[in-house]
Structure formats: structure tokens, C-alpha cells
Design a protein around this motif. Structure first.
Motif, mmCIF file in Angstrom:
data_model
loop_
_atom_site.group_PDB
_atom_site.id
_atom_site.type_symbol
_atom_site.label_atom_id
_atom_site.label_comp_id
_atom_site.label_asym_id
_atom_site.label_seq_id
_atom_site.Cartn_x
_atom_site.Cartn_y
_atom_site.Cartn_z
ATOM 1 N N SER A 11 0.950 -1.253 -0.051
ATOM 2 C CA SER A 11 -0.008 0.200 0.096
ATOM 3 C C SER A 11 0.937 1.287 0.037
ATOM 4 O O SER A 11 1.925 1.203 0.101
ATOM 5 N N ILE A 13 1.020 5.041 1.763
ATOM 6 C CA ILE A 13 0.566 5.470 2.795
ATOM 7 C C ILE A 13 1.079 6.998 2.942
ATOM 8 O O ILE A 13 2.259 7.034 2.548
ATOM 9 N N GLY A 14 0.402 7.892 3.235
ATOM 10 C CA GLY A 14 0.771 9.263 3.300
ATOM 11 C C GLY A 14 1.043 10.120 1.987
ATOM 12 O O GLY A 14 1.873 11.147 1.777
ATOM 13 N N ASN A 15 0.327 9.473 0.736
ATOM 14 C CA ASN A 15 0.509 10.310 -0.374
ATOM 15 C C ASN A 15 -0.572 11.101 -0.912
ATOM 16 O O ASN A 15 -1.694 11.163 0.122
ATOM 17 N N ASP A 16 -0.277 12.011 -1.556
ATOM 18 C CA ASP A 16 -1.126 13.166 -1.935
ATOM 19 C C ASP A 16 -1.070 13.320 -3.370
ATOM 20 O O ASP A 16 -0.309 12.880 -3.978
ATOM 21 N N TYR A 19 2.541 13.737 -5.361
ATOM 22 C CA TYR A 19 3.235 12.410 -6.181
ATOM 23 C C TYR A 19 2.933 12.115 -7.413
ATOM 24 O O TYR A 19 1.332 12.166 -7.937
#
Length: 60
Positions: A11, A13-16, A19
Motif C-alpha cells: 500500500s 501511505i501518506g501520499n497526496d 506525487y
């Protein structure tokens, strides 16, 4: 020869929206390198410790 089935999950995690697709692709390739290294390590541990490991968990 026995057939091994690898169950792999991952997975992000912490993307927005900052990226890019390229950065996700790079992350996947880097993750594969880690996975193959873990598999190699597991084979060596099985061989030299004479134990069968059912699972390796990697937490970054």
C-alpha cells in the motif's frame, strides 16, 4: 519440484496529489528489490538454520 505461491500485498501511505506516476513506479521497483532480498534471506535462513519460516514482515 514444489510450486510456491507468493502472496504479496502493498500500500501507499501518506501520499497526496504532489506525487507523480513516476514516483509511484519508482516506489514499486524499490519495494520489489527489498522483497527479493527478503526472499533470498529467507532461503538462506531456512538452509542454514534448518527451520522453515512461514512469514517475513517488513515494516519501514
Amino acid at each position: 519440484m514444489s510450486r510456491q505461491l507468493w502472496q504479496v500485498r502493498g500500500s501507499f501511505i501518506g501520499n497526496d496529489s504532489r506525487y507523480t506516476r513516476t514516483e509511484f513506479a519508482k516506489a514499486v521497483v524499490e519495494g520489489e528489490d527489498v522483497s527479493f532480498s527478503l526472499i533470498d534471506s529467507q532461503v538462506l535462513m531456512d538452509k542454514h538454520a534448518n527451520k522453515q519460516f512461514e512469514q517475513i514482515v517488513s515494516v519501514d
